[in-house]
Design a protein around this motif. Structure first.
Motif, short mmCIF file in Angstrom:
data_model
loop_
_atom_site.label_atom_id
_atom_site.label_comp_id
_atom_site.label_asym_id
_atom_site.label_seq_id
_atom_site.Cartn_x
_atom_site.Cartn_y
_atom_site.Cartn_z
N ARG A 135 0.81 -1.22 0.00
CA ARG A 135 0.00 0.00 0.00
C ARG A 135 0.85 1.28 0.00
N PRO A 136 1.77 1.46 0.94
CA PRO A 136 2.54 2.71 0.92
C PRO A 136 3.46 2.84 -0.30
N LEU A 137 3.79 1.72 -0.92
CA LEU A 137 4.63 1.78 -2.13
C LEU A 137 3.80 2.01 -3.39
N GLY A 138 2.47 2.07 -3.23
CA GLY A 138 1.61 2.29 -4.38
C GLY A 138 1.41 1.07 -5.25
N LEU A 139 1.69 -0.12 -4.70
CA LEU A 139 1.50 -1.37 -5.44
C LEU A 139 0.09 -1.88 -5.22
N PRO A 140 -0.57 -2.41 -6.23
CA PRO A 140 -1.95 -2.86 -6.08
C PRO A 140 -2.05 -4.10 -5.20
N PRO A 141 -3.20 -4.31 -4.57
CA PRO A 141 -3.38 -5.53 -3.76
C PRO A 141 -3.32 -6.76 -4.65
N ASP A 142 -2.84 -7.87 -4.09
CA ASP A 142 -2.68 -9.08 -4.90
C ASP A 142 -3.05 -10.32 -4.09
N LEU A 143 -4.12 -10.22 -3.32
CA LEU A 143 -4.49 -11.31 -2.43
C LEU A 143 -5.22 -12.43 -3.18
N ASP A 144 -4.92 -13.66 -2.79
CA ASP A 144 -5.59 -14.83 -3.34
C ASP A 144 -6.96 -14.97 -2.70
N PRO A 145 -8.03 -15.15 -3.47
CA PRO A 145 -9.38 -15.17 -2.90
C PRO A 145 -9.59 -16.22 -1.81
N GLU A 146 -9.12 -17.44 -2.04
CA GLU A 146 -9.31 -18.50 -1.04
C GLU A 146 -8.57 -18.18 0.25
N ARG A 147 -7.35 -17.68 0.11
CA ARG A 147 -6.55 -17.43 1.31
C ARG A 147 -7.02 -16.19 2.07
N VAL A 148 -7.47 -15.16 1.36
CA VAL A 148 -7.97 -13.98 2.07
C VAL A 148 -9.30 -14.31 2.75
N ARG A 149 -10.10 -15.17 2.14
CA ARG A 149 -11.35 -15.59 2.78
C ARG A 149 -11.05 -16.34 4.09
N THR A 150 -10.05 -17.20 4.05
CA THR A 150 -9.64 -17.94 5.26
C THR A 150 -9.15 -16.98 6.34
N ALA A 151 -8.39 -15.97 5.94
CA ALA A 151 -7.89 -14.98 6.89
C ALA A 151 -9.03 -14.16 7.49
N LEU A 152 -10.00 -13.78 6.68
CA LEU A 152 -11.15 -13.02 7.19
C LEU A 152 -11.95 -13.84 8.18
N ASP A 153 -12.17 -15.12 7.89
CA ASP A 153 -12.87 -15.99 8.84
C ASP A 153 -12.13 -16.05 10.17
N PHE A 154 -10.81 -16.12 10.09
CA PHE A 154 -10.00 -16.16 11.32
C PHE A 154 -10.09 -14.85 12.10
N VAL A 155 -9.98 -13.73 11.41
CA VAL A 155 -9.95 -12.43 12.08
C VAL A 155 -11.24 -12.14 12.84
N VAL A 156 -12.37 -12.58 12.31
CA VAL A 156 -13.64 -12.33 13.00
C VAL A 156 -13.98 -13.44 14.00
N GLY A 157 -13.10 -14.44 14.14
CA GLY A 157 -13.33 -15.53 15.06
C GLY A 157 -12.76 -15.26 16.44
N ARG A 158 -12.85 -16.25 17.29
CA ARG A 158 -12.47 -16.08 18.70
C ARG A 158 -10.99 -16.28 18.96
N ARG A 159 -10.27 -16.87 18.02
CA ARG A 159 -8.85 -17.18 18.25
C ARG A 159 -7.92 -16.09 17.74
N SER A 160 -8.47 -15.00 17.25
CA SER A 160 -7.65 -13.99 16.56
C SER A 160 -6.99 -13.01 17.53
N LEU A 161 -6.40 -13.53 18.58
CA LEU A 161 -5.73 -12.69 19.58
C LEU A 161 -4.60 -11.89 18.94
N GLY A 162 -4.65 -10.56 19.10
CA GLY A 162 -3.60 -9.71 18.56
C GLY A 162 -3.85 -9.26 17.12
#
Length: 212
Positions: free
Chosen positions: A120-147
């Protein structure tokens, strides 16, 4: 795709990114406080590049602050060339290193978020893989996402990705790209203006008051 396969793929992509950057880009500020892009890269490599004998003295010098110790460790490892850090990631792409509580889900999320902390600060576009970002989002809104962001930040809101099939939570909607949602949910305020919906203003207000 198995979770370790996802982590390995993200480590390879992070290594590719590090190697593609110029010295000027590596010295640029990241989204991680006072850390440079090079220091963020060093932080990601730290589980494999840090020497066991370093940790106790670092913790003691940091007055038992894990945050300060991690920052000092990143600065120390960042003395190594970026090519060395990339090679370290590739050597350990299938290393099952699993932090307490957050496990491999934390590793997967950390890699994706920190890559955007650089892009982002380098002005490079996002390049996230759909399956992996979906897995990360599920984790972040879950109960184990300490920190990985405060529960108070997301409480009573529904988050909806506009570029993939993902939604979570109940309440006023916050809509945006999966990348913007992931960044906002992990405390990156730079992504907040990209979010819409009746819950977006509440999320922006909370982000000022809630320490993530």
């Amino acid at each position: 795709m198995a979770l370790l396969d996802m982590v390995a793929a993200e480590r390879r992509r992070f290594a590719d990114l590090i190697e593609s950057l110029t010295p000027e880009q590596l010295a640029s500020p990241s989204l991680c406080g006072a850390w440079t892009v090079h220091e963020v890269s060093a932080h990601v490599v730290a589980p494999f590049a840090g020497r066991p004998s370093w940790f106790l003295p670092l913790i003691l010098r940091s007055r038992l602050s894990l945050h300060r110790a991690n920052a000092e460790l990143a600065r120390r490892i960042a003395q190594r060339p970026a090519a060395d850090l990339a090679a370290e990631l590739r050597r350990n792409e299938r290393n099952p290193f699993s932090p307490p509580v957050v496990g491999l889900f934390g590793q997967l999320t950390d890699l994706q978020v920190h890559r955007q902390d650089i892009r982002r600060p380098l002005g490079l576009p996002p390049d996230l893989d759909p399956e992996r970002v979906r897995t990360a989002l599920d984790f972040v809104v879950g109960r184990r996402s300490l920190g990985f962001g405060s529960r108070r930040l997301r409480a009573g809101l529904r988050f909806v990705a506009t570029d993939l099939d993902w939604a979570a939570g109940d309440g006023p909607e916050v809509r945006g790209s999966a990348e913007a949602l992931l960044m906002a949910l992990t405390g990156r305020r730079v992504a907040l203006p990209e979010l819409t919906g009746e819950g977006a203003e509440l999320l922006r207000d909370r982000s000022v008051r809630v320490r993530t």
